[in-house]
Design an enzyme around this catalytic site. Structure first.
Site, PDB file in Angstrom:
ATOM      1  N   ARG A   1       0.851  -1.196   0.000  1.00 36.14           N
ATOM      2  CA  ARG A   1       0.000   0.000   0.000  1.00 36.14           C
ATOM      3  C   ARG A   1       0.882   1.239   0.000  1.00 36.14           C
ATOM      4  O   ARG A   1       1.608   1.491   0.961  1.00 36.14           O
ATOM      5  CB  ARG A   1      -0.914  -0.004   1.224  1.00 36.14           C
ATOM      6  CG  ARG A   1      -1.938   1.129   1.271  1.00 36.14           C
ATOM      7  CD  ARG A   1      -2.879   0.919   2.460  1.00 36.14           C
ATOM      8  NE  ARG A   1      -3.946   1.893   2.482  1.00 36.14           N
ATOM      9  CZ  ARG A   1      -3.895   3.038   3.155  1.00 36.14           C
ATOM     10  NH1 ARG A   1      -2.818   3.351   3.866  1.00 36.14           N
ATOM     11  NH2 ARG A   1      -4.919   3.884   3.130  1.00 36.14           N
TER      12      ARG A   1
ATOM     13  N   SER B   1     -12.736  -4.230  -0.688  1.00 32.02           N
ATOM     14  CA  SER B   1     -13.136  -3.801   0.651  1.00 32.02           C
ATOM     15  C   SER B   1     -14.646  -3.568   0.678  1.00 32.02           C
ATOM     16  O   SER B   1     -15.189  -2.903  -0.204  1.00 32.02           O
ATOM     17  CB  SER B   1     -12.430  -2.498   1.035  1.00 32.02           C
ATOM     18  OG  SER B   1     -11.044  -2.688   1.121  1.00 32.02           O
TER      19      SER B   1
ATOM     20  N   LYS C   1      -6.650   4.483   9.270  1.00 32.51           N
ATOM     21  CA  LYS C   1      -7.709   5.090   8.459  1.00 32.51           C
ATOM     22  C   LYS C   1      -8.720   5.736   9.400  1.00 32.51           C
ATOM     23  O   LYS C   1      -9.663   5.105   9.864  1.00 32.51           O
ATOM     24  CB  LYS C   1      -8.395   4.035   7.582  1.00 32.51           C
ATOM     25  CG  LYS C   1      -7.509   3.466   6.483  1.00 32.51           C
ATOM     26  CD  LYS C   1      -8.284   2.663   5.472  1.00 32.51           C
ATOM     27  CE  LYS C   1      -8.995   3.571   4.493  1.00 32.51           C
ATOM     28  NZ  LYS C   1      -9.600   2.793   3.360  1.00 32.51           N
TER      29      LYS C   1
END
Length: 211
Positions: free
Chosen positions: A42, A111, A140
Protein backbone atom coordinates in the site's frame (compact mmCIF):
# COMPACT_ATOMS: atom_id res chain seq x y z
CA UNK A 1 -8.18 -16.57 -9.35
CA UNK A 2 -9.49 -18.70 -6.51
CA UNK A 3 -7.87 -17.67 -3.23
CA UNK A 4 -6.88 -20.38 -0.78
CA UNK A 5 -8.62 -19.57 2.53
CA UNK A 6 -5.51 -20.54 4.47
CA UNK A 7 -3.43 -17.89 2.69
CA UNK A 8 -5.56 -15.16 4.30
CA UNK A 9 -4.81 -16.26 7.86
CA UNK A 10 -2.36 -13.43 8.61
CA UNK A 11 -2.52 -10.70 5.98
CA UNK A 12 -0.02 -7.84 6.15
CA UNK A 13 -0.67 -4.39 4.67
CA UNK A 14 2.51 -2.36 4.35
CA UNK A 15 3.00 1.09 5.86
CA UNK A 16 6.12 3.27 6.04
CA UNK A 17 5.15 4.93 9.32
CA UNK A 18 7.42 2.71 11.42
CA UNK A 19 10.50 2.22 9.22
CA UNK A 20 12.93 3.59 11.81
CA UNK A 21 16.41 2.83 10.40
CA UNK A 22 15.19 -0.16 8.40
CA UNK A 23 14.01 -0.60 4.81
CA UNK A 24 10.45 -1.68 4.03
CA UNK A 25 11.80 -4.73 2.21
CA UNK A 26 13.76 -5.77 5.29
CA UNK A 27 10.72 -5.35 7.55
CA UNK A 28 8.46 -7.29 5.22
CA UNK A 29 10.94 -10.14 4.91
CA UNK A 30 10.98 -10.51 8.72
CA UNK A 31 7.19 -10.72 8.59
CA UNK A 32 7.19 -13.36 5.85
CA UNK A 33 9.77 -15.45 7.70
CA UNK A 34 7.70 -15.29 10.88
CA UNK A 35 4.24 -16.22 9.72
CA UNK A 36 2.62 -13.62 7.44
CA UNK A 37 0.64 -15.54 4.80
CA UNK A 38 -0.55 -12.76 2.44
CA UNK A 39 1.01 -9.42 1.47
CA UNK A 40 -0.48 -6.17 0.24
CA UNK A 41 1.74 -3.26 -0.85
CA UNK A 42 0.00 0.00 0.00
CA UNK A 43 1.65 3.20 -1.22
CA UNK A 44 -0.19 6.52 -1.49
CA UNK A 45 2.66 8.98 -2.00
CA UNK A 46 5.32 7.30 -4.14
CA UNK A 47 5.91 8.36 -7.74
CA UNK A 48 5.15 5.68 -10.35
CA UNK A 49 8.78 4.74 -11.07
CA UNK A 50 9.61 4.27 -7.38
CA UNK A 51 6.34 2.44 -6.78
CA UNK A 52 7.00 0.02 -9.65
CA UNK A 53 10.58 -0.64 -8.55
CA UNK A 54 9.38 -1.42 -5.01
CA UNK A 55 6.52 -3.57 -6.31
CA UNK A 56 8.91 -5.68 -8.39
CA UNK A 57 11.15 -6.20 -5.34
CA UNK A 58 8.15 -7.13 -3.18
CA UNK A 59 6.91 -9.56 -5.82
CA UNK A 60 10.27 -11.33 -5.89
CA UNK A 61 10.32 -11.45 -2.10
CA UNK A 62 6.78 -12.82 -1.82
CA UNK A 63 7.54 -15.47 -4.44
CA UNK A 64 10.57 -16.58 -2.44
CA UNK A 65 8.30 -17.27 0.54
CA UNK A 66 5.38 -18.55 -1.55
CA UNK A 67 3.01 -15.86 -0.29
CA UNK A 68 0.33 -14.19 -2.48
CA UNK A 69 1.11 -10.54 -3.24
CA UNK A 70 -1.35 -7.81 -4.23
CA UNK A 71 -1.13 -4.07 -4.84
CA UNK A 72 -3.49 -1.63 -3.16
CA UNK A 73 -5.61 0.34 -5.68
CA UNK A 74 -3.07 0.73 -8.49
CA UNK A 75 -3.94 -1.77 -11.24
CA UNK A 76 -1.32 -0.37 -13.61
CA UNK A 77 1.49 -1.05 -11.10
CA UNK A 78 -0.01 -4.47 -10.31
CA UNK A 79 0.12 -5.51 -13.95
CA UNK A 80 3.56 -4.04 -14.69
CA UNK A 81 5.11 -5.68 -11.63
CA UNK A 82 3.34 -9.00 -12.31
CA UNK A 83 1.81 -8.92 -8.84
CA UNK A 84 -0.64 -11.71 -8.06
CA UNK A 85 -3.49 -9.21 -8.01
CA UNK A 86 -4.95 -5.97 -6.76
CA UNK A 87 -7.08 -4.84 -3.82
CA UNK A 88 -9.62 -2.05 -4.34
CA UNK A 89 -12.01 -0.08 -2.13
CA UNK A 90 -15.58 1.06 -2.69
CA UNK A 91 -14.41 4.48 -3.92
CA UNK A 92 -11.85 3.14 -6.38
CA UNK A 93 -12.39 1.70 -9.86
CA UNK A 94 -15.69 -0.20 -10.39
CA UNK A 95 -15.29 -3.88 -9.51
CA UNK A 96 -16.37 -5.22 -12.91
CA UNK A 97 -13.94 -2.88 -14.68
CA UNK A 98 -11.06 -3.94 -12.42
CA UNK A 99 -11.86 -7.62 -13.03
CA UNK A 100 -11.94 -7.06 -16.76
CA UNK A 101 -8.56 -5.32 -16.77
CA UNK A 102 -6.66 -7.78 -14.56
CA UNK A 103 -8.31 -10.89 -16.01
CA UNK A 104 -9.30 -14.17 -14.42
CA UNK A 105 -5.75 -15.26 -13.60
CA UNK A 106 -5.16 -12.45 -11.08
CA UNK A 107 -6.56 -12.01 -7.57
CA UNK A 108 -9.15 -9.28 -7.00
CA UNK A 109 -9.72 -8.26 -3.39
CA UNK A 110 -12.48 -5.79 -2.53
CA UNK A 111 -13.14 -3.80 0.65
CA UNK A 112 -16.75 -3.93 1.84
CA UNK A 113 -18.68 -2.75 4.86
CA UNK A 114 -22.20 -4.12 4.38
CA UNK A 115 -23.93 -7.33 3.33
CA UNK A 116 -25.18 -5.69 0.13
CA UNK A 117 -21.66 -4.56 -0.80
CA UNK A 118 -20.33 -8.06 -0.05
CA UNK A 119 -22.93 -9.86 -2.18
CA UNK A 120 -22.43 -7.44 -5.08
CA UNK A 121 -18.62 -7.69 -4.90
CA UNK A 122 -18.78 -11.49 -5.10
CA UNK A 123 -21.25 -11.32 -7.99
CA UNK A 124 -18.99 -8.93 -9.92
CA UNK A 125 -15.90 -11.10 -9.56
CA UNK A 126 -14.16 -10.44 -6.23
CA UNK A 127 -11.97 -13.34 -5.11
CA UNK A 128 -11.91 -12.33 -1.45
CA UNK A 129 -13.33 -9.55 0.73
CA UNK A 130 -11.72 -7.23 3.25
CA UNK A 131 -14.22 -6.13 5.91
CA UNK A 132 -13.61 -3.20 8.24
CA UNK A 133 -12.85 -1.23 10.15
CA UNK A 134 -13.54 -3.72 12.91
CA UNK A 135 -11.98 -1.67 15.70
CA UNK A 136 -10.92 1.97 15.80
CA UNK A 137 -7.72 2.49 13.83
CA UNK A 138 -5.21 5.29 13.46
CA UNK A 139 -4.33 4.13 9.94
CA UNK A 140 -7.71 5.09 8.46
CA UNK A 141 -9.31 7.73 10.66
CA UNK A 142 -12.44 8.03 8.47
CA UNK A 143 -13.23 4.31 8.50
CA UNK A 144 -16.63 3.25 9.84
CA UNK A 145 -16.65 0.55 12.48
CA UNK A 146 -18.28 -2.80 11.68
CA UNK A 147 -19.96 -4.71 14.50
CA UNK A 148 -19.27 -8.38 15.22
CA UNK A 149 -22.86 -9.19 14.18
CA UNK A 150 -22.45 -7.36 10.86
CA UNK A 151 -19.13 -9.09 10.22
CA UNK A 152 -20.68 -12.49 10.86
CA UNK A 153 -23.63 -11.66 8.61
CA UNK A 154 -21.28 -10.65 5.79
CA UNK A 155 -19.34 -13.92 6.13
CA UNK A 156 -22.60 -15.90 5.98
CA UNK A 157 -23.80 -14.02 2.90
CA UNK A 158 -20.90 -14.94 0.60
CA UNK A 159 -19.00 -18.06 -0.45
CA UNK A 160 -15.63 -16.36 -1.05
CA UNK A 161 -13.05 -15.89 1.74
CA UNK A 162 -13.32 -12.93 4.12
CA UNK A 163 -10.55 -11.17 6.03
CA UNK A 164 -11.23 -8.63 8.80
CA UNK A 165 -9.22 -5.41 9.03
CA UNK A 166 -9.00 -2.34 11.21
CA UNK A 167 -7.39 -1.91 14.61
CA UNK A 168 -6.92 -5.66 15.13
CA UNK A 169 -4.13 -6.71 17.49
CA UNK A 170 -3.15 -9.56 19.78
CA UNK A 171 -5.25 -8.13 22.62
CA UNK A 172 -8.58 -7.93 20.77
CA UNK A 173 -8.32 -10.58 18.06
CA UNK A 174 -10.00 -13.17 20.31
CA UNK A 175 -13.22 -11.13 20.00
CA UNK A 176 -13.45 -12.24 16.35
CA UNK A 177 -13.64 -15.95 17.14
CA UNK A 178 -16.66 -17.60 15.55
CA UNK A 179 -17.37 -14.73 13.16
CA UNK A 180 -16.67 -16.83 10.09
CA UNK A 181 -13.64 -14.88 8.85
CA UNK A 182 -10.69 -16.70 7.32
CA UNK A 183 -8.07 -14.41 8.84
CA UNK A 184 -7.10 -10.88 9.81
CA UNK A 185 -5.33 -8.08 7.98
CA UNK A 186 -3.02 -6.00 10.14
CA UNK A 187 -0.63 -3.09 9.89
CA UNK A 188 0.44 -1.55 13.20
CA UNK A 189 -0.11 -4.77 15.17
CA UNK A 190 3.12 -5.95 13.56
CA UNK A 191 4.93 -3.00 11.98
CA UNK A 192 4.58 -0.64 14.96
CA UNK A 193 6.07 -3.18 17.35
CA UNK A 194 9.70 -2.91 18.37
CA UNK A 195 10.31 -6.59 17.56
CA UNK A 196 8.52 -7.16 14.25
CA UNK A 197 9.54 -10.80 13.97
CA UNK A 198 8.20 -11.61 17.43
CA UNK A 199 4.95 -9.72 16.80
CA UNK A 200 4.32 -11.59 13.54
CA UNK A 201 5.11 -14.93 15.14
CA UNK A 202 2.79 -14.32 18.10
CA UNK A 203 -0.07 -13.22 15.87
CA UNK A 204 0.35 -16.24 13.61
CA UNK A 205 0.15 -18.58 16.62
CA UNK A 206 -3.00 -16.83 17.87
CA UNK A 207 -4.61 -16.95 14.41
CA UNK A 208 -3.89 -20.66 14.11
CA UNK A 209 -5.78 -21.25 17.36
CA UNK A 210 -8.77 -19.06 16.52
CA UNK A 211 -9.43 -19.51 12.78
Amino acid sequence: MKVDNKSLLLYLVTDRSWLREESLISQVEKCLINGVTFLQLREKNLDDDSFLKLAVEMKELSRRYNVPFVINDNIDIALKSNADGVHIGQDDMPIEEAKKIIGGDKILGVSVGTVDEAILAEKLGADYLGVGAIFSTSTKKDARNISYEALKEICESVSIPVVAIGGINKDNIEELRGSGIDGVAVISAILAEKDIAKAANELKDICNKIF
